[in-house]
Write an enzyme that holds these catalytic residues in place. Sequence first.
Site: not given
Ligand SMILES: Cc1cc2nc3c(=O)[nH]c(=O)nc-3n(C[C@H](O)[C@H](O)[C@H](O)COP(=O)(O)OP(=O)(O)OC[C@H]3O[C@@H](n4cnc5c(N)ncnc54)[C@H](O)[C@@H]3O)c2cc1C
Length: 426
Positions: A161, A355
Amino acid sequence: MAHVVVLGAGLGGMPAAFELRAALRPAHSVTVINAIDRFQFVPSNPWLAVGWRDRDSITLPIGPALAKKGIAFIAQAATRIDAEGQAVELADGQRVPYDYLVIATGPRLAFEEVPGSGPLAGGHTQSICTTDHAAQALEVYERFVGDPGPAIIGALPGASCFGPAYEFTFIFSRDLQKKRLRHKVPITFVTAEPYIGHLGLGGVGDSKSMLESELRNHDVKWICNARVTKVEAGKMFVTELDDMGQVKREHELPFKYSMMLPAFKGVDAVAGVEGLCNPRGFVLIDEHQRSKKYRSIFAAGVCVAIPPVEATPVATGAPKTGYMIESMVSAIVENIAAELDGRPATAKATWNAVCLADMGNTGAAFVALPQLPPRNVNWFKKGKWVHLAKIAFEKYFLYKMKTGHSEPFYEKTVMHALGITRLIGR
Ligand SMILES: Cc1cc2nc3c(=O)[nH]c(=O)nc-3n(C[C@H](O)[C@H](O)[C@H](O)COP(=O)(O)OP(=O)(O)OC[C@H]3O[C@@H](n4cnc5c(N)ncnc54)[C@H](O)[C@@H]3O)c2cc1C
């Protein structure tokens, strides 16, 4: 009637729950399980880490938002998935049975791979990967501005990332300029990428020269092919490799502030399921987002296994960005709805990478269609409109999560205008 459980209420899980509720007949039930009770809009964390946002403006309570749409919510961490028995086991001892499970648990942050990295006990670098980390990074930053010095920002070996590392560099620089302190803070960008602008994607359009130019314009030096081997208080140890993967130079870089994005792994409850994941704990799925081993399990978001775009001297992974995650979610919803209606699951996500990266007062956007080169659309553009679009994205996404709308019409229209669709062949 079927019970669909969504594990993880982040950028993937929340829209998945709303889209499932809208697509499934009322007799089917949807439950969301999340480790904490607030939704975090992760893309705004870089702003929180310099005080441009507060915690409340980029998070919201999950339960009430889901309840409005008749979706059940359990605020508990999953400790184990019993994939054979089709149930999720929770930290408080509950066992939640499911007919379908949608895993959207995001990343586990693998700071342990670089000793001394990370914001937890024994670590010396900050993180913006969670709201808590960004809030902690802000506290450290506030102390730092009272006693400024060298700063290191970047991405550790194995990271995937990279966009937020660049984004944070420019935001950090901009905030120091506003405080008239930038002249006291030499910044070095240290990255596992083989070149600036690689982004884990083999570059997008002219990302290499544009991001190099931006770093130069912001007086930021950089080290690529950087294998950070350890971090001590105020000192980062970096082995710089050449293109052949041979050691080019050893660096001992002093710093007073550092934010380094880590490599990701799958979370323990998911990684521990026999035959579900690759060795790093990412869910192995087929073209319909379904587990290769367990037909009742689908996965979306950062928790999904995607191979690196190419081999690089220091390991890098492919990013999973928001729009790509949405496309995975749409495919899953369509596939579960189809099966429950007795039709085959045929939807495939496009996995297009779109992005928006803020730079403080301007921004850079990239579109990579498809994500892996060679591509049909491959552009990287800079402009103030991206900064404004990123703010709009934040407000709009949080509004959608509060109200339970998953894809209002104008979003579809904008994306269609760019030639971007979420499902293949639509
Ligand atoms: C700092 C940062 C900025 C980013 N900016 C962008 C951007 O501007 N544009 C873009 O397109 N992408 C961006 N990304 C990339 C991506 O879109 C994000 O990381 C996004 O949040 C990923 O979504 P997700 O649903 O996979 O995970 P997350 O949003 O991290 O959600 C995962 C969820 O699972 C829960 N969870 C984890 N383990 C467990 C468990 N054992 N039991 C129950 N719940 C659990 C967590 O609490 C969390 O709520 C960014 C990433 C980062 C790190």
